[in-house]
Design a protein around this motif. Structure first.
Motif, PDB file in Angstrom:
ATOM      1  N   GLU A  74       1.258  -0.718   0.309  1.00 25.17           N
ATOM      2  CA  GLU A  74      -0.071  -0.051   0.148  1.00 25.17           C
ATOM      3  C   GLU A  74       0.978   1.187   0.234  1.00 25.17           C
ATOM      4  OE1 GLU A  74      -3.368   2.368  -0.642  1.00 25.17           O
ATOM      5  OE2 GLU A  74      -3.687   0.075  -0.262  1.00 25.17           O
ATOM      6  N   ASP A  75       2.205   1.067   0.641  1.00 22.65           N
ATOM      7  CA  ASP A  75       3.008   2.378   0.887  1.00 22.65           C
ATOM      8  C   ASP A  75       3.584   2.329  -0.627  1.00 22.65           C
ATOM      9  OD1 ASP A  75       4.496   4.597   2.221  1.00 22.65           O
ATOM     10  OD2 ASP A  75       6.070   3.238   1.549  1.00 22.65           O
ATOM     11  N   ALA A  76       3.203   0.972  -1.510  1.00 19.72           N
ATOM     12  CA  ALA A  76       4.099   1.478  -1.880  1.00 19.72           C
ATOM     13  C   ALA A  76       3.204   2.067  -3.552  1.00 19.72           C
ATOM     14  CB  ALA A  76       4.788   0.169  -3.275  1.00 19.72           C
ATOM     15  N   LYS A  77       2.105   2.095  -3.404  1.00 25.94           N
ATOM     16  CA  LYS A  77       1.096   2.625  -4.462  1.00 25.94           C
ATOM     17  C   LYS A  77       0.876   4.141  -3.921  1.00 25.94           C
ATOM     18  CE  LYS A  77      -2.900   2.380  -3.328  1.00 25.94           C
ATOM     19  NZ  LYS A  77      -4.592   2.279  -3.193  1.00 25.94           N
ATOM     20  N   GLU A  78       1.047   3.887  -2.671  1.00 23.57           N
ATOM     21  CA  GLU A  78       0.694   5.931  -2.481  1.00 23.57           C
ATOM     22  C   GLU A  78       1.704   6.329  -3.140  1.00 23.57           C
ATOM     23  OE1 GLU A  78      -1.793   6.948  -1.619  1.00 23.57           O
ATOM     24  OE2 GLU A  78      -3.240   4.897  -2.172  1.00 23.57           O
ATOM     25  N   ASN A  79       3.342   6.109  -2.875  1.00 21.00           N
ATOM     26  CA  ASN A  79       4.344   6.847  -3.386  1.00 21.00           C
ATOM     27  C   ASN A  79       4.997   6.627  -4.256  1.00 21.00           C
ATOM     28  OD1 ASN A  79       5.096   8.323  -1.110  1.00 21.00           O
ATOM     29  ND2 ASN A  79       4.771   5.940   0.504  1.00 21.00           N
ATOM     30  N   CYS A  80       5.239   5.540  -5.410  1.00 23.02           N
ATOM     31  CA  CYS A  80       5.683   5.684  -6.913  1.00 23.02           C
ATOM     32  C   CYS A  80       4.489   6.763  -7.385  1.00 23.02           C
ATOM     33  CB  CYS A  80       4.622   4.369  -6.994  1.00 23.02           C
ATOM     34  SG  CYS A  80       5.132   4.009  -8.933  1.00 23.02           S
ATOM     35  N   PRO A  81       5.776   6.863  -8.826  1.00 24.31           N
ATOM     36  CA  PRO A  81       5.853   8.164  -9.587  1.00 24.31           C
ATOM     37  C   PRO A  81       4.983   8.187 -10.498  1.00 24.31           C
ATOM     38  CG  PRO A  81       8.093   7.293  -9.038  1.00 24.31           C
ATOM     39  CD  PRO A  81       7.166   6.576  -8.288  1.00 24.31           C
ATOM     40  N   VAL A  82       4.765   6.485 -10.993  1.00 19.77           N
ATOM     41  CA  VAL A  82       3.175   6.283 -11.697  1.00 19.77           C
ATOM     42  C   VAL A  82       1.806   6.781 -10.972  1.00 19.77           C
ATOM     43  CG1 VAL A  82       2.736   4.649 -13.593  1.00 19.77           C
ATOM     44  CG2 VAL A  82       4.989   5.014 -13.051  1.00 19.77           C
ATOM     45  N   SER A  83       1.781   6.200  -9.964  1.00 18.76           N
ATOM     46  CA  SER A  83       0.580   6.149  -9.134  1.00 18.76           C
ATOM     47  C   SER A  83       1.030   7.588  -9.047  1.00 18.76           C
ATOM     48  CB  SER A  83       0.703   5.359  -7.476  1.00 18.76           C
ATOM     49  OG  SER A  83       0.802   4.055  -7.931  1.00 18.76           O
ATOM     50  N   ALA A  84       1.676   8.428  -8.285  1.00 14.78           N
ATOM     51  CA  ALA A  84       1.469  10.140  -8.385  1.00 14.78           C
ATOM     52  C   ALA A  84       0.777  11.246  -9.922  1.00 14.78           C
ATOM     53  CB  ALA A  84       2.423  10.541  -8.087  1.00 14.78           C
ATOM     54  N   ALA A  85       0.859  10.263 -10.892  1.00 16.50           N
ATOM     55  CA  ALA A  85       0.605  10.385 -12.039  1.00 16.50           C
ATOM     56  C   ALA A  85      -0.558  10.064 -12.511  1.00 16.50           C
ATOM     57  CB  ALA A  85       1.844  10.337 -13.589  1.00 16.50           C
ATOM     58  N   LEU A  86      -0.750   9.084 -11.988  1.00 17.45           N
ATOM     59  CA  LEU A  86      -2.694   8.731 -12.526  1.00 17.45           C
ATOM     60  C   LEU A  86      -3.990   9.263 -11.528  1.00 17.45           C
ATOM     61  CD1 LEU A  86      -1.472   5.117 -13.349  1.00 17.45           C
ATOM     62  CD2 LEU A  86      -2.467   6.967 -14.866  1.00 17.45           C
ATOM     63  N   ARG A  87      -3.273   8.635 -10.012  1.00 15.84           N
ATOM     64  CA  ARG A  87      -4.000   9.241  -9.148  1.00 15.84           C
ATOM     65  C   ARG A  87      -4.792  10.346  -9.198  1.00 15.84           C
ATOM     66  NH1 ARG A  87      -0.412   9.814  -5.531  1.00 15.84           N
ATOM     67  NH2 ARG A  87      -0.430   7.547  -5.050  1.00 15.84           N
ATOM     68  N   GLY A  88      -6.209  10.742  -8.739  1.00 15.60           N
ATOM     69  CA  GLY A  88      -7.100  11.567  -9.003  1.00 15.60           C
ATOM     70  C   GLY A  88      -7.397  11.699 -10.681  1.00 15.60           C
ATOM     71  N   ASN A  89      -7.459  10.147 -11.119  1.00 15.12           N
ATOM     72  CA  ASN A  89      -7.928  10.146 -13.102  1.00 15.12           C
ATOM     73  C   ASN A  89      -7.980   8.550 -13.163  1.00 15.12           C
ATOM     74  OD1 ASN A  89      -7.214  13.445 -14.131  1.00 15.12           O
ATOM     75  ND2 ASN A  89      -5.583  12.312 -14.165  1.00 15.12           N
ATOM     76  N   VAL A  90      -7.427   8.131 -12.089  1.00 13.41           N
ATOM     77  CA  VAL A  90      -7.830   6.695 -12.240  1.00 13.41           C
ATOM     78  C   VAL A  90      -7.568   5.719 -11.133  1.00 13.41           C
ATOM     79  CG1 VAL A  90      -6.186   4.316 -13.427  1.00 13.41           C
ATOM     80  CG2 VAL A  90      -5.895   6.098 -14.761  1.00 13.41           C
ATOM     81  N   GLU A  91      -8.833   5.169 -10.786  1.00 14.57           N
ATOM     82  CA  GLU A  91      -8.496   4.187 -10.023  1.00 14.57           C
ATOM     83  C   GLU A  91      -7.434   3.355  -9.595  1.00 14.57           C
ATOM     84  OE1 GLU A  91     -11.582   1.087  -7.088  1.00 14.57           O
ATOM     85  OE2 GLU A  91     -12.241   1.582  -9.179  1.00 14.57           O
ATOM     86  N   LEU A  92      -6.997   3.061  -8.474  1.00 19.32           N
ATOM     87  CA  LEU A  92      -5.903   2.493  -8.202  1.00 19.32           C
ATOM     88  C   LEU A  92      -5.966   1.226  -6.751  1.00 19.32           C
ATOM     89  CD1 LEU A  92      -2.802   5.041  -8.107  1.00 19.32           C
ATOM     90  CD2 LEU A  92      -3.486   3.475 -10.141  1.00 19.32           C
ATOM     91  N   VAL A  93      -5.608  -0.188  -7.166  1.00 26.07           N
ATOM     92  CA  VAL A  93      -6.096  -0.848  -6.200  1.00 26.07           C
ATOM     93  C   VAL A  93      -4.863  -2.039  -6.518  1.00 26.07           C
ATOM     94  CG1 VAL A  93      -7.363  -3.312  -5.783  1.00 26.07           C
ATOM     95  CG2 VAL A  93      -8.359  -0.639  -7.051  1.00 26.07           C
TER      96      VAL A  93
END
Length: 85
Positions: free
Chosen positions: A60-79
């Motif tokens: 979960e920490d990796a998801k929250e701090n991954c640069p790709v996740s950061a770019a997608l956050r708010g536009n794509v549901e991340l699970v």
């Protein structure tokens, strides 16, 4: 987008001996065209020295701090679904 996990486990003092990471990306057709709607990552790992709850926490920490996740956050549901193998 959870490639940060192999970095997090060694920082925790528990390097993984094996990680199986799979992604399922869901697309949604809109009037303006196709959009990535969801990215679901399933992680199974052999990580000596930690329990399943800690492994899920690291994922979960990796998801929250991954640069790709950061770019997608708010536009794509991340699970992320993480468990020890």
């Amino acid at each position: 987008n959870y490639l940060q996990l192999p970095v997090n486990a060694p920082k925790n003092g528990t390097p993984a001996t094996k990680l199986d990471i799979r992604a399922v990306v869901t697309f949604d057709k809109r009037e303006a065209g196709w959009k990535i709607a969801r990215s679901e990552i399933t992680v199974r790992g052999d990580v000596p020295g930690i329990d399943g709850a800690r492994f899920a926490e690291l994922a979960e920490d990796a998801k929250e701090n991954c640069p790709v996740s950061a770019a997608l956050r708010g536009n794509v549901e991340l699970v992320v679904n993480a468990a020890l193998a």
